[in-house]
Design a protein around this motif. Structure first.
Motif, PDB file in Angstrom:
ATOM      1  N   GLU A 414       1.364  -1.208   0.348  1.00 25.60           N
ATOM      2  CA  GLU A 414      -0.254  -0.714  -0.011  1.00 25.60           C
ATOM      3  C   GLU A 414       0.577   1.564   0.258  1.00 25.60           C
ATOM      4  N   LEU A 415       2.038   1.027   1.175  1.00 25.77           N
ATOM      5  CA  LEU A 415       2.951   2.317   0.547  1.00 25.77           C
ATOM      6  C   LEU A 415       3.145   3.082  -0.921  1.00 25.77           C
ATOM      7  N   ALA A 418       0.704   4.300  -2.928  1.00 28.33           N
ATOM      8  CA  ALA A 418      -0.276   5.439  -3.097  1.00 28.33           C
ATOM      9  C   ALA A 418       1.209   6.396  -3.486  1.00 28.33           C
ATOM     10  N   LYS A 421       0.626   6.885  -6.637  1.00 25.19           N
ATOM     11  CA  LYS A 421      -0.374   7.505  -6.783  1.00 25.19           C
ATOM     12  C   LYS A 421      -0.411   8.901  -6.428  1.00 25.19           C
ATOM     13  N   TYR A 422       0.633   9.365  -5.342  1.00 24.98           N
ATOM     14  CA  TYR A 422       0.622  10.706  -4.945  1.00 24.98           C
ATOM     15  C   TYR A 422       1.755  11.202  -5.321  1.00 24.98           C
ATOM     16  N   LEU A 426       3.497  12.823  -1.709  1.00 27.24           N
ATOM     17  CA  LEU A 426       2.891  12.303  -1.137  1.00 27.24           C
ATOM     18  C   LEU A 426       3.590  12.980   0.110  1.00 27.24           C
ATOM     19  N   ARG A 429       1.614  14.580   2.001  1.00 28.69           N
ATOM     20  CA  ARG A 429      -0.367  14.317   2.645  1.00 28.69           C
ATOM     21  C   ARG A 429       0.347  13.397   3.825  1.00 28.69           C
ATOM     22  N   VAL A 432      -1.900  10.891   5.226  1.00 27.58           N
ATOM     23  CA  VAL A 432      -2.150   9.533   4.787  1.00 27.58           C
ATOM     24  C   VAL A 432      -0.124   8.830   5.115  1.00 27.58           C
ATOM     25  N   PHE A 436       0.292   5.078   7.658  1.00 22.36           N
ATOM     26  CA  PHE A 436       1.891   4.078   7.238  1.00 22.36           C
ATOM     27  C   PHE A 436       2.534   3.805   8.660  1.00 22.36           C
ATOM     28  N   GLN A 488      -7.400   4.717   4.990  1.00 25.44           N
ATOM     29  CA  GLN A 488      -6.648   5.290   4.240  1.00 25.44           C
ATOM     30  C   GLN A 488      -7.245   4.793   2.693  1.00 25.44           C
ATOM     31  N   ARG A 489      -8.618   4.564   3.283  1.00 24.43           N
ATOM     32  CA  ARG A 489      -9.724   4.598   1.606  1.00 24.43           C
ATOM     33  C   ARG A 489     -10.894   5.165   2.057  1.00 24.43           C
ATOM     34  N   ASP A 493      -9.837  13.083   4.649  1.00 22.36           N
ATOM     35  CA  ASP A 493      -8.627  13.774   4.797  1.00 22.36           C
ATOM     36  C   ASP A 493      -8.671  15.419   4.372  1.00 22.36           C
TER      37      ASP A 493
END
Ligand SMILES: Cc1cc2nc3c(=O)[nH]c(=O)nc-3n(C[C@H](O)[C@H](O)[C@H](O)COP(=O)(O)OP(=O)(O)OC[C@H]3O[C@@H](n4cnc5c(N)ncnc54)[C@H](O)[C@@H]3O)c2cc1C
Length: 517
Positions: A414-415, A418, A421-422, A426, A429, A432, A436, A488-489, A493
């Motif tokens: 997931e890290l 992420a 994605k970012y 990141l 963020r 987020v 983690f 996280q989903r 935020d």
């Protein structure tokens, strides 16, 4: 305690040093801080790590004889971001001496220290045509002209500490007093804090243990509504969680200290997670202890004593342990630090590819290398051989170890997703990243608790209580981890950040009416 025997010290290992600090901290936070500021981060530690033989020979024996030291990094304008410091050290007399000018704030032991390690800016270095800030660490003696104690600070807790605002006005220091060379000062400070940070968990764990004793005694003794208060479920729940948490803190503290003594390991992450986990846990435990003691928890020990009751300092513990979430890296900075460390292996592979300055040929080579790595690494986060096969571990602990293993792989996946994605965004963020880091830190604490329980169980198979505490800690932590993954989903935020910004811009000023401003 930590100074090697050849220089007149006791040569304690990290574990034995932390044991001594824990003993003191269980009785008096101020004395623990005095010892820790002196030996964990004060002059002996950077000298031990980076001092020249001459510096060690000159200074270390003085500490063994009782000289006190301090670590001066923070300034009125810089706390978490020390690279922007204003204190300067200007070379004079062909660089044989440096003149230090500036102020250092909240320097623990600063008001009584004989010898201090002071970080200051030396002239910048030119690297590729650009100025690069240089921070250098200096040994400063209290009787050097120009060194002044401006103010002794006092705080909500730790009433006994000697802590002050210090000023340096043309303090002339010989170049021989530079530790580890020009420009190495910030690195020195951060490295010193990495292991220095391990004393804080030891002190927090000791305070938690003392709180447990206070809480247990009161839960058994105090009768309300016809039963000892510990039998009422709300209080019994607090006691149960305090016990499980203290076991986890103990496990994390001694595992991390043991890693330092074993040597050869980079303990930056473990030290930061130990500091983050134990300081936040100690604060909750101290708070619950005050709550369990009711009105007596809020009353000072002196006042209790004056009216004939046992002088139990629950409120002092609460006040004293609050600072641990701020010193030697605040909780927020610890989370950022841990997140960066966790992302670093990916960033090193990916960022140069995205950098427009990287030549195309090199970029293609890096893409091929990254592809070659991730084509195995990423599926490996789903399909892996379990390392959790030890027959020595009980079935109760085994199921937690299995969870740790699967959750660790999920965290890695997931890290990574992420980051994809970012991308560079990141780093900003923080909500987020914090989730983690919370998951990673909880997994670390679960591992420590399980291995500690397994060790104790192996030593004494008929005593199941360590396993019970580890089991409870892990069960509760698993619920928290699952919720963090879910968040996280599904989270608020964006709205939380927007409301925060609105508040800062004064959009809710109407909320502040009806009070004395
Ligand atoms: C009792 C006591 C003893 C101390 N002893 C020493 C000592 O011996 N030597 C020494 O050098 N210093 C010492 N300090 C200083 C201590 O290390 C600093 O207070 C600490 O580093 C935080 O700095 P600051 O207080 O300036 O907070 P700031 O850096 O101003 O931060 C304020 C808040 O903003 C948050 N924040 C800052 N930057 C970010 C970011 N990028 N992202 C998210 N949040 C952020 C922080 O977490 C904090 O909550 C001591 C302080 C106290 C109170």
């Amino acid at each position: 305690m930590k100074i090697p025997k050849e220089y007149g010290g006791l040569g304690f290992s990290q574990i034995n040093y932390n044991r001594a600090i824990a003993l003191v901290a269980s009785h008096c936070g101020s004395t623990a801080v005095l010892l820790s500021a002196h030996q964990s981060i004060g002059v002996p530690q950077p000298l031990k790590l980076f001092g020249t033989p001459e510096q060690k020979k000159k200074y270390l024996p003085l500490f063994s004889k009782g000289a006190v030291s301090a670590f001066a990094l923070t300034e009125p304008e810089v706390g978490s971001d020390p690279a922007k410091m204003g204190t300067t050290a200007t070379p004079v007399e062909n660089g044989d001496y440096y003149l230090i000018n500036g102020q250092k704030l909240w320097c623990t032991n600063g008001t009584i220290a004989d010898i201090l390690v002071v970080m200051a800016k030396t002239p910048p270095k030119i690297v590729n045509g650009k100025e690069k800030t240089q921070i250098t660490a200096f040994i400063v003696e209290k009787n050097m002209p120009g060194f002044k104690i401006v103010h002794r600070c006092s705080f909500m807790g730790l009433k006994g500490i000697q802590n002050g605002l210090l000023s340096f006005e043309n303090v002339k220091v010989p170049k021989e007093n530079i530790i580890w060379g020009l420009g190495q000062g910030l690195k020195l400070a951060l490295i010193t804090l990495n292991t220095g940070r391990l004393t804080v968990p030891a002190a927090c764990t000791a305070m938690a243990k003392k709180s447990l004793i206070i809480a247990r005694d009161w839960c058994n003794k105090r009768v309300q509504w016809g039963a000892p208060i510990g039998k009422h479920e709300a209080i019994g729940t607090k006691i149960a969680m305090m016990s499980a948490m203290t076991f986890a803190m103990d496990s994390v503290t001694w595992l991390s200290s043991g890693l330092v003594d074993r040597g050869g390991a980079d303990v930056r992450l473990e030290a930061a997670m130990a500091k983050l986990f134990c300081t936040e846990a100690a604060w909750r435990i101290a708070d619950d202890t005050v709550q369990i003691r009711g009105g007596r928890g809020y009353e000072t020990a002196d006042s209790l004593k004056a009216r004939g009751e046992e002088p139990i300092p629950a409120e002092r513990f609460l006040r004293d342990c609050r600072i641990n979430l701020i010193i030697e890296g605040t909780s927020e900075i610890m989370r950022l630090f841990i997140a960066r460390e966790a992302m670093d292996p990916h960033l090193r592979r990916i960022f140069p590819i995205m950098d427009p300055k990287t030549p195309l040929g090199q970029k293609l080579k890096m893409v091929a290398q990254a592809f070659g790595f991730y084509v195995f690494w990423f599926p490996g986060q789903w399909l892996y051989f379990s390392g959790n096969k030890s027959s020595k571990v009980s079935s109760v602990l085994k199921k937690h170890l299995h969870f740790i293993e699967t959750a660790s792989h999920k965290l890695a996946r997931e890290l990574f997703l992420a980051m994809a994605k970012y991308q560079q965004g990141l780093e900003k963020r923080q909500q987020v990243l914090a989730r983690f880091v919370n998951i990673g830190t909880d997994l670390f604490a679960m591992s420590a608790a399980c291995s500690h329980a397994a060790y104790l169980l192996e030593k004494n198979p008929s005593e199941k209580s360590p396993e019970e505490l580890a089991d409870l800690f892990c069960r509760e932590t698993r619920l928290r981890i699952r919720s963090e993954f879910r968040c996280q989903r599904e989270n608020d935020d964006k709205m939380i950040y927007r409301v925060g910004r609105n508040m800062l811009e004064g959009k809710y000023k109407w909320l502040e009416e009806g009070i004395i401003k």
